[in-house]
Scaffold this active site. Structure first.
Site, PDB file in Angstrom:
ATOM      1  CG  ASN A   1      -7.977   7.610  -9.235  1.00  0.00           C
ATOM      2  OD1 ASN A   1      -6.920   7.067  -8.931  1.00  0.00           O
ATOM      3  ND2 ASN A   1      -9.056   6.934  -9.569  1.00  0.00           N
ATOM      4  NE  ARG A   2      -4.247   5.331  -5.070  1.00  0.00           N
ATOM      5  CZ  ARG A   2      -5.440   4.697  -5.137  1.00  0.00           C
ATOM      6  NH1 ARG A   2      -6.066   4.569  -6.279  1.00  0.00           N
ATOM      7  NH2 ARG A   2      -5.978   4.194  -4.047  1.00  0.00           N
TER       8      ARG A   2
ATOM      9  CG  HIS B   1     -15.395   7.690  -3.842  1.00  0.00           C
ATOM     10  ND1 HIS B   1     -15.520   6.804  -2.804  1.00  0.00           N
ATOM     11  CD2 HIS B   1     -14.223   7.409  -4.428  1.00  0.00           C
ATOM     12  CE1 HIS B   1     -14.446   6.021  -2.761  1.00  0.00           C
ATOM     13  NE2 HIS B   1     -13.654   6.355  -3.739  1.00  0.00           N
TER      14      HIS B   1
ATOM     15  CG  ASP C   1      -8.846   0.700  -6.254  1.00  0.00           C
ATOM     16  OD1 ASP C   1      -9.601   1.460  -6.905  1.00  0.00           O
ATOM     17  OD2 ASP C   1      -8.252   1.055  -5.217  1.00  0.00           O
TER      18      ASP C   1
ATOM     19  CD  GLU D   1     -13.717   6.107  -7.647  1.00  0.00           C
ATOM     20  OE1 GLU D   1     -12.923   7.045  -7.828  1.00  0.00           O
ATOM     21  OE2 GLU D   1     -13.364   5.042  -7.116  1.00  0.00           O
TER      22      GLU D   1
END
Ligand SMILES: *[C@@H]1O[C@H](CO)[C@@H](O)[C@H](O)[C@H]1NC(C)=O
Ligand SMILES: *[C@@H]1O[C@H](CO)[C@@H](O)[C@H](O)[C@H]1NC(C)=O
Ligand SMILES: *[C@@H]1O[C@H](CO)[C@@H](O)[C@H](O)[C@H]1NC(C)=O
Ligand SMILES: *[C@@H]1O[C@H](CO)[C@@H](O)[C@H](O)[C@H]1NC(C)=O
Ligand SMILES: *[C@@H]1O[C@H](CO)[C@@H](O)[C@H](O)[C@H]1NC(C)=O
Ligand SMILES: *[C@@H]1O[C@H](CO)[C@@H](O)[C@H](O)[C@H]1NC(C)=O
Length: 401
Positions: A94-95, A201, A282, A361
Site C-alpha cells: 500500500n502507500r 494482491h 479503493d 487485500e
C-alpha cells in the site's frame, strides 16, 4: 460436480486452452507451477510469488479461472502496466506518505523511492506504492519447495533496496486443500530494524469473465462483517490519520449485511470515494475482532465475495486487522483476459472493463508507520532477533446451486 472427480479429459474439454494440468514437479512450458487440491487447481509463478490461475468448477459444472493474470510467466516482467496481478506487494504494501518514515527510536528519516502521483517538481512521484518501483512483486522469487499441493517461494531483499533499512528474508508458502487456498508469509529482518507489511494482491472475477450479461463485478455480493470503520484518506489515497465510521446504509457499509458492490454506486459519497475524481472503491477497512481471537474460527471470517451467476463464493479468514477492496476503477478494456478465460485473439480480444474485477487485500492498517498514534508498531516494525513478520490468509470456496 467437483473438479477432483473429473477425468483429465473432461477438464481439458471444459477449458480447452489449459495446458498440461497435472503434477510433474517442474514448471510447465509457460513457466507456471501447478498445484492441486480436491475441487481446486491453481498455478503460481516466481515473479512476485504470484498466483496466475485458479480454477473452481461453477454451478453448471464448468471450470472457471477466477483470477486475473497472464498466459505465461515471462509476460509479467514485459507488461508495461504492471497491475500487481496476484503478487505479494512488499516490503511494505500500500502507500507510504511522502515516501518517508521515521523509526521511533533513532529519529532518522528514511526516504524510499517514490513511484506514484508524479508532479512537475517530483517526476518520480510524491509517494510510494507497494514497496517502490522495484518492489517485491516486480522480482522473481526462488522456489525452495514444490509438491503437488504446496509451493514455497523465498526472496532475499537486500539492505538499502528501494531505500529500506536492512536485509529481509521472506518465505511465501501456498497450499491447496479441499476447495481451499492457504497462504502463509513470513519475513525476517537479519541486520536492521525495518518496517514490513505484506499482502496478497489478487484480482477476482468469480464468473471467470464469462458472464456477458453482467461483465463487471458490480453484481458480486461483498461482505465485511467486522469492518464498521475505514482509514480516511486524502485525494491521492494517503491516510490523513482519521478513522471514519461507515454508518449502516452508507456507501462503505458492507458490515451490516452482504451487499452487491454495485449497490454502493447509487449512494451519496461514491464519487471521490476512491480518491479525487474517482468513482468506486479503493478503500481500507479496519477488521475489529475482540481480543483474544482465533482467526481460523468459523465465526471470525473477515470477508466474503459471491456471484449468483456462477454460484461461486469465496470466504476469507486472516490474522490481519485491515482489509483493502479495490473495484478495478482503473481498468478500461485494454488489459486482456487469459486464454483460459476465453480470450480469442482471432476474433477480437476481450479486455477487462472498468469495474470488471475486485482486488481483495488482507493487510495491516495502511501507512501505520507514519501514524504512531495508532499503535501498529508491533505489527509493522521488526528487528533482528525479534518476532518475525507473519501473515496468514485462508481462501475457502463453495458453490451454490
Ligand atoms: C504470453 O502471455 C501474454 C499475455 O498473457 C500473451 O500476450 C503472449 O502471447 C504469451 N506468449 C506466448 C509465447 O505464449
Ligand atoms: C523473471 O523470470 C522470467 C521468466 O519467468 C524472466 O523472463 C525474467 O527475465 C526474470 N526477471 C528477472 C528480473 O530476473
Ligand atoms: C517529504 O520528503 C522530503 C524528502 O524526500 C522532505 O524534505 C520533506 O520534508 C518531506 N515532507 C513532509 C511533509 O514530511
Ligand atoms: C470437502 O469439504 C466438504 C464440505 O465443505 C465436505 O463435504 C467434503 O467431504 C470434503 N472433501 C474432502 C475430500 O475432504
Ligand atoms: C445484476 O444485479 C441486478 C440487481 O440485483 C439484477 O437485477 C440483475 O439481474 C443482475 N444481473 C445478472 C446478469 O446477474
Ligand atoms: C487504458 O488503460 C491503459 C493502462 O492503464 C492506458 O495505457 C491507456 O492509456 C488507457 N486508455 C484510455 C483510452 O484511457
Amino acid at each position: 460436480m467437483r473438479l477432483s472427480l473429473l477425468p483429465l479429459g473432461a477438464f481439458l474439454l471444459a477449458t480447452p486452452t489449459l495446458s498440461a494440468p497435472s503434477f510433474t514437479g517442474e514448471p510447465d512450458s509457460s513457466g507456471k507451477y501447478w498445484l492441486f487440491g480436491p475441487g481446486i487447481t491453481a498455478s503460481f509463478i516466481p515473479y512476485g510469488a504470484s498466483i496466475s490461475n485458479l480454477f473452481i468448477t461453477d454451478k453448471n459444472g464448468i471450470d472457471r479461472d477466477i483470477v486475473l493474470g497472464f498466459d505465461n510467466a515471462t509476460y509479467y516482467s514485459v507488461d508495461p502496466v504492471h497491475p500487481h496481478f496476484g503478487g505479494v506487494p512488499g516490503r511494505y504494501a500500500n502507500r507510504i506518505k511522502n515516501s518517508t518514515f521515521t523509526l521511533d527510536d533513532d529519529g532518522e528519516d528514511y526516504h524510499i523511492r517514490p513511484n506514484e502521483n508524479p508532479t512537475a517538481a517530483h517526476p518520480a512521484g510524491v509517494n510510494t506504492l507497494h514497496g517502490g518501483p522495484d518492489g517485491w512483486d516486480h522480482r522473481n522469487f526462488t522456489v525452495v519447495s514444490y509438491t503437488k499441493s504446496s509451493i514455497t517461494f523465498s526472496l532475499v531483499d537486500p539492505d538499502g533496496k528501494e531505500g529500506f533499512p536492512g536485509e529481509v528474508i521472506s518465505y511465501i508458502t501456498y497450499t491447496l486443500s479441499n476447495r481451499t487456498w492457504d497462504a502463509k508469509m513470513v519475513a525476517i529482518p537479519t541486520t536492521k530494524k525495518t518496517p514490513i507489511m505484506l499482502s496478497s494482491h489478487t484480482y477476482w472475477n468469480l464468473d471467470g469473465f464469462a458472464n456477458t450479461e453482467a461483465p463487471t463485478a458490480l453484481n458480486h455480493t461483498f461482505y465485511l462483517p467486522f469492518s464498521g470503520q475505514t482509514v480516511a484518506v486524502d485525494s491521492i489515497l494517503i491516510p490523513t490519520g482519521e478513522i471514519s465510521p461507515a454508518p449502516k446504509g452508507s456507501v462503505n457499509d458492507f458490515w451490516s449485511a452482504p451487499r452487491q458492490i454495485g449497490e454502493g454506486f447509487s449512494l451519496e459519497g461514491i464519487e471521490g470515494n476512491c480518491g479525487g475524481g474517482c468513482t468506486g472503491y479503493d478503500n481500507c477497512w479496519l477488521v475489529n475482532r475482540n481480543y483474544p481471537y482465533d482467526w481460523r474460527s468459523e465465526d471470525k471470517m473477515v470477508a466474503s465475495l459471491a456471484s449468483e451467476w456462477s454460484g461461486i463464493k469465496l470466504e476469507i479468514w486472516s490474522d490481519q486487522e485491515a482489509f483493502q477492496m479495490y473495484s478495478c476503477n482503473g481498468m478500461n478494456g485494454s488489459m486482456p483476459i487469459k486464454a483460459t478465460q476465453g480470450r480469442d485473439d482471432g476474433t477480437g480480444s476481450r479486455g477487462v472493463e472498468k469495474y470488471g474485477c475486485v482486488v481483495l487485500e488482507v493487510q495491516d492498517w495502511i501507512d501505520g508507520i507514519n501514524h504512531p498514534e495508532w499503535g501498529r508498531g508491533p505489527k509493522q516494525i521488526f528487528e533482528p532477533g525479534g518476532d518475525p513478520y507473519v501473515l496468514q490468509v485462508r481462501h475457502r470456496f463453495s458453490v451454490d446451486a
